[in-house]
Write a protein that holds these residues in place. Structure first.
Motif, PDB file in Angstrom:
ATOM      1  N   ALA A   4       0.827  -1.207   0.000  1.00  0.00           N
ATOM      2  CA  ALA A   4       0.000   0.000   0.000  1.00  0.00           C
ATOM      3  C   ALA A   4       0.865   1.262   0.000  1.00  0.00           C
ATOM      4  O   ALA A   4       0.548   2.253  -0.673  1.00  0.00           O
ATOM      5  N   ARG A   5       1.962   1.226   0.740  1.00  0.00           N
ATOM      6  CA  ARG A   5       2.881   2.378   0.755  1.00  0.00           C
ATOM      7  C   ARG A   5       3.483   2.604  -0.625  1.00  0.00           C
ATOM      8  O   ARG A   5       3.598   3.743  -1.100  1.00  0.00           O
ATOM      9  N   ARG A  44       2.117   2.038  -3.335  1.00  0.00           N
ATOM     10  CA  ARG A  44       1.055   2.565  -4.199  1.00  0.00           C
ATOM     11  C   ARG A  44       0.565   3.922  -3.708  1.00  0.00           C
ATOM     12  O   ARG A  44      -0.447   4.427  -4.175  1.00  0.00           O
ATOM     13  N   ASP A  45       1.262   4.494  -2.719  1.00  0.00           N
ATOM     14  CA  ASP A  45       0.940   5.812  -2.168  1.00  0.00           C
ATOM     15  C   ASP A  45      -0.394   5.862  -1.432  1.00  0.00           C
ATOM     16  O   ASP A  45      -0.968   6.941  -1.245  1.00  0.00           O
ATOM     17  N   ASP A  46      -0.875   4.718  -0.989  1.00  0.00           N
ATOM     18  CA  ASP A  46      -2.081   4.686  -0.159  1.00  0.00           C
ATOM     19  C   ASP A  46      -1.611   4.625   1.295  1.00  0.00           C
ATOM     20  O   ASP A  46      -1.589   3.569   1.934  1.00  0.00           O
ATOM     21  N   SER A  73      -2.782   5.792   4.127  1.00  0.00           N
ATOM     22  CA  SER A  73      -3.744   5.467   5.175  1.00  0.00           C
ATOM     23  C   SER A  73      -3.896   3.949   5.320  1.00  0.00           C
ATOM     24  O   SER A  73      -3.861   3.410   6.432  1.00  0.00           O
ATOM     25  N   ALA A  74      -4.050   3.263   4.196  1.00  0.00           N
ATOM     26  CA  ALA A  74      -4.167   1.798   4.231  1.00  0.00           C
ATOM     27  C   ALA A  74      -2.869   1.178   4.730  1.00  0.00           C
ATOM     28  O   ALA A  74      -2.883   0.223   5.517  1.00  0.00           O
TER      29      ALA A  74
END
Length: 231
Positions: free
Chosen positions: A112-113, A115-117, A119-120
Motif C-alpha cells: 500500500a505504501r 502505491r501511495d495509499d 492510510s491503508a
C-alpha cells in the motif's frame, strides 16, 4: 537455470503418476522459483498457480505460504494488483492474530505504501506491529514493521516520529547480531534523517557504518549502492 528446471520437471512427472498432492505442490513451488530466477515469469506464475491449486483446505497454511511467495514475486515485478490479491488470500487462510497473519499484513502495508495509499499502509502495519509486539517482541520481523512505519512517517514529513521508529528498529536488529547486514538499510534511513536536519557529520557516520556492514559480507546487496550514493 534450465539445468535445474529439467530434473524438477522429471521428478514432478513421477510424483504425478503416484498422486501425492503435497509433494507435487512442493515441487511445483521449487519449479516456480527456478523459472523466476531465470526470468521466465509466465512459467513461474503458472507453476505457482498449480502449486497452490493442488492443495486442499486441510493444507491452508501451505497454500498461504505459496501465495505469499508468489505475491512477493509479483510485487517485485510491479504487478501490484495481483500481488495484493495473493496477500489477501494468504491472510484469509492464516489464523487470526498469528505471526503468519502478521507476515501478510506487513506485506500488504508495504504494498500500500508503494502505491501511495498511506492510510491503508498505516492500518495494515499497525495491525502487524500489534501482533508482532505480542508474539515476537524481540525479532527482526518486528524491526521490519517498525522500520516500514518509519518510512511512512518520513514520507509525511514527520521526521521526529520517523527517527524514533528507525532507532527502535535498529536496536532490535542489533540485539541478536550487532554486525548483521539487516541493520544497513535502517542506518541509511537514519542517515537520511540526519542529512535532512543538516547534521552532515552524523549522516556521513551512519552511511559509512552501513557501507562497512555490507561490503565485507554481502557486496552484491542493493543497499550498498544506496549507501554509497549518499556519501
Amino acid at each position: 537455470q534450465g539445468q535445474h528446471q529439467r530434473p524438477l520437471e522429471l521428478a514432478l512427472e513421477a510424483l504425478e503418476r503416484q498422486g501425492v498432492p503435497q509433494s507435487i505442490s512442493w515441487l511445483e513451488n521449487r519449479l516456480a522459483r527456478a523459472f523466476a530466477a531465470a526470468g521466465k515469469w509466465h512459467e513461474a506464475d503458472a507453476a505457482w498457480e498449480r502449486a497452490e491449486r493442488r492443495l486442499d483446505v486441510r493444507s491452508a497454511s501451505d497454500s498461504a505460504q505459496i501465495l505469499d511467495e508468489w505475491g512477493r514475486s509479483l510485487d517485485q515485478r510491479g504487478a501490484y494488483d495481483r500481488a495484493e490479491e495473493c496477500f489477501h488470500r494468504a491472510l484469509r487462510m492464516e489464523p487470526e492474530a498469528s505471526l503468519a497473519a502478521a507476515r501478510e499484513l506487513n506485506a500488504l502495508g508495504t504494498l500500500a505504501r508503494q502505491r501511495d495509499d498511506l492510510s491503508a499502509a498505516e492500518s495494515f502495519l499497525h495491525q502487524a506491529r500489534s501482533i508482532r509486539e505480542r508474539l515476537a517482541p524481540v525479532s527482526l520481523e518486528l524491526a521490519s514493521t517498525i522500520n516500514e512505519l518509519g518510512v511512512l512517517a518520513a514520507i509525511r514529513g514527520e521526521m521526529a516520529v520517523a527517527e524514533e521508529s528507525f532507532s527502535k528498529a535498529l536496536e532490535l536488529q542489533q540485539r541478536p547480531a550487532p554486525d548483521d547486514v539487516e541493520a544497513a538499510g535502517t542506518l541509511i534511513n537514519l542517515g537520511n534523517i540526519s542529512q535532512y536536519r543538516g547534521d552532515f557529520a552524523t549522516a556521513e557516520e551512519r552511511f559509512r557504518s552501513a557501507v562497512d556492514l555490507i561490503e565485507g559480507r554481502r557486496p552484491d546487496n542493493q543497499e550498498l549502492a544506496r549507501a554509497l550514493t549518499r556519501l
